[in-house]
Enzyme design. Structure first.
Site, PDB file in Angstrom:
ATOM      1  N   GLU A  36     -19.214 -36.983 -39.916  1.00 51.79           N
ATOM      2  CA  GLU A  36     -19.194 -36.770 -41.695  1.00 51.79           C
ATOM      3  C   GLU A  36     -18.456 -36.272 -41.841  1.00 51.79           C
ATOM      4  OE1 GLU A  36     -23.040 -36.464 -43.199  1.00 51.79           O
ATOM      5  OE2 GLU A  36     -24.059 -36.680 -41.069  1.00 51.79           O
ATOM      6  N   ARG A  37     -18.098 -36.740 -43.213  1.00 50.96           N
ATOM      7  CA  ARG A  37     -16.865 -36.158 -43.769  1.00 50.96           C
ATOM      8  C   ARG A  37     -17.742 -35.190 -44.868  1.00 50.96           C
ATOM      9  NH1 ARG A  37     -15.515 -39.468 -49.405  1.00 50.96           N
ATOM     10  NH2 ARG A  37     -18.600 -39.124 -49.572  1.00 50.96           N
ATOM     11  N   CYS A  97     -27.005 -38.816 -49.270  1.00 52.27           N
ATOM     12  CA  CYS A  97     -27.346 -38.630 -47.854  1.00 52.27           C
ATOM     13  C   CYS A  97     -28.920 -38.959 -47.537  1.00 52.27           C
ATOM     14  CB  CYS A  97     -27.396 -37.376 -47.939  1.00 52.27           C
ATOM     15  SG  CYS A  97     -27.585 -36.987 -46.659  1.00 52.27           S
ATOM     16  N   GLY A  98     -28.833 -40.038 -47.020  1.00 54.31           N
ATOM     17  CA  GLY A  98     -30.324 -40.915 -46.645  1.00 54.31           C
ATOM     18  C   GLY A  98     -31.388 -39.658 -46.156  1.00 54.31           C
ATOM     19  N   ASN A  99     -30.782 -39.258 -45.147  1.00 52.91           N
ATOM     20  CA  ASN A  99     -31.523 -38.506 -43.761  1.00 52.91           C
ATOM     21  C   ASN A  99     -32.016 -36.900 -45.223  1.00 52.91           C
ATOM     22  OD1 ASN A  99     -31.967 -39.933 -41.617  1.00 52.91           O
ATOM     23  ND2 ASN A  99     -29.766 -38.747 -40.876  1.00 52.91           N
ATOM     24  N   CYS A 114     -26.753 -39.517 -39.052  1.00 50.53           N
ATOM     25  CA  CYS A 114     -26.126 -39.974 -40.645  1.00 50.53           C
ATOM     26  C   CYS A 114     -27.124 -41.150 -41.425  1.00 50.53           C
ATOM     27  CB  CYS A 114     -25.359 -40.042 -40.419  1.00 50.53           C
ATOM     28  SG  CYS A 114     -24.139 -40.481 -42.528  1.00 50.53           S
ATOM     29  N   GLY A 115     -28.029 -40.318 -42.268  1.00 43.95           N
ATOM     30  CA  GLY A 115     -29.005 -41.855 -42.755  1.00 43.95           C
ATOM     31  C   GLY A 115     -28.270 -42.921 -43.450  1.00 43.95           C
ATOM     32  N   THR A 116     -26.766 -42.553 -44.314  1.00 41.24           N
ATOM     33  CA  THR A 116     -26.171 -43.954 -44.841  1.00 41.24           C
ATOM     34  C   THR A 116     -25.238 -44.219 -43.953  1.00 41.24           C
ATOM     35  OG1 THR A 116     -24.395 -42.389 -45.366  1.00 41.24           O
ATOM     36  CG2 THR A 116     -26.649 -42.848 -46.993  1.00 41.24           C
ATOM     37  N   ASN A 130     -22.898 -31.136 -49.392  1.00 36.99           N
ATOM     38  CA  ASN A 130     -22.121 -30.996 -48.582  1.00 36.99           C
ATOM     39  C   ASN A 130     -22.347 -29.271 -47.668  1.00 36.99           C
ATOM     40  OD1 ASN A 130     -21.985 -33.268 -47.594  1.00 36.99           O
ATOM     41  ND2 ASN A 130     -20.394 -33.685 -49.038  1.00 36.99           N
ATOM     42  N   ASN A 160     -16.654 -41.250 -43.794  1.00 35.92           N
ATOM     43  CA  ASN A 160     -17.653 -40.704 -42.636  1.00 35.92           C
ATOM     44  C   ASN A 160     -17.392 -41.692 -41.294  1.00 35.92           C
ATOM     45  OD1 ASN A 160     -19.590 -38.720 -43.882  1.00 35.92           O
ATOM     46  ND2 ASN A 160     -19.810 -41.049 -45.680  1.00 35.92           N
TER      47      ASN A 160
END
Length: 260
Positions: free
Chosen positions: A189-190, A74-76, A199-201, A65, A172
């Site tokens: 986002e944390r 992290c999805g993205n 944020c992907g997820t 992070n 998040n």
């Protein structure tokens, strides 16, 4: 010592990527990672990732992070690292790689700037009042919000992220507005400790929460708008479990450079 890096962004969610396939990944100083991600005194990014070799997969993803600490999925970032792996010549049109939450499959467009990333299956969604709580590789809180364009996401998201329920591990926080043909989502986002452009997820969690809320069953496609652009989510839902989950969107190289 100079560090060669690449800057990528996926719907405005931006990352520093470093190729570590030719040498073992040593403990990277968390303060250095935080400095590199700093938008005033560094390169500027929502996170930093290393690509390393793995004997059983095409590569392994290591995500940190912006606060310098090792992150959850992290999805993205996952989509961007797939585009980076194609750029490096590690993969071509598809890949199987390892991330912190397990193996992931992805397919990538011919020109390398659109990635469909398979996410983990999800079978548990709980409620916190009217909000939904679930883990899509990272923990997420999903709340409905009208007039989201003018909503104070930073203050309200921070208050939820640091309330007594979530303080220890953090969460998040996603706010969603249903606009009929698409969902509009904004996320605190944390680890970044701020609102990000995507944020992907998070959008994956939102799409699942909305399917549960609307009692949708079968193969579901969801169009989502975030501050940084458009993302698509698709999955199968049988009323109990989400499977064949794909996070689909852009992943583009911004620039390459060296930092001392």
């Amino acid at each position: 010592m100079k560090i060669n890096f690449f800057k990528y962004q996926g719907a405005g969610n931006d990352f520093i990527l470093i190729d570590h396939t030719m040498s073992p990944l040593k403990n990277f100083d968390n303060n250095l990672i935080e400095q590199l991600c700093h938008r005033r005194f560094g390169i500027g990014a929502d996170g930093l990732m290393f690509v390393t070799k793995h004997e059983d997969y095409d590569f392994e993803m290591h995500y940190f992070n912006a606060d310098g600490k090792l992150g959850s999925m992290c999805g993205n970032g996952g989509r961007c690292i797939v585009a980076f792996a194609k750029h490096l010549g590690i993969i071509d049109k598809e890949t199987n790689f390892l991330a912190v939450d397990g193996p992931h499959y992805a397919r990538i467009s011919e020109n390398g700037d659109w990635v469909d990333l398979q996410m983990i299956d999800v079978d548990t969604i709980t409620n916190d009042g009217d909000a939904f709580v679930l883990n899509t590789g990272s923990p997420h809180y999903v709340a409905f919000q009208s007039d989201l364009k003018d909503f104070d996401v930073f203050t309200n998201g921070k208050n939820i992220r640091y309330n007594s329920t979530y303080t220890e591990k953090g969460i998040n926080v996603n706010f969603v507005e249903d606009n009929g043909d698409h969902l509009f989502v904004r996320t605190y986002e944390r680890g970044v400790e701020d609102e990000t452009y995507a944020c992907g997820t998070g959008v994956t969690a939102v799409a699942m929460a909305m399917a549960k809320y609307k009692n949708q069953i079968g193969h579901i496609n969801t169009d989502i708008k975030v501050l940084g652009g458009d993302i698509k989510i698709e999955f199968d839902y049988n009323g109990h479990k989400f499977t064949n989950v794909f996070l689909c969107g852009p992943a583009k190289l911004v620039f390459e450079g060296d930092v001392a």
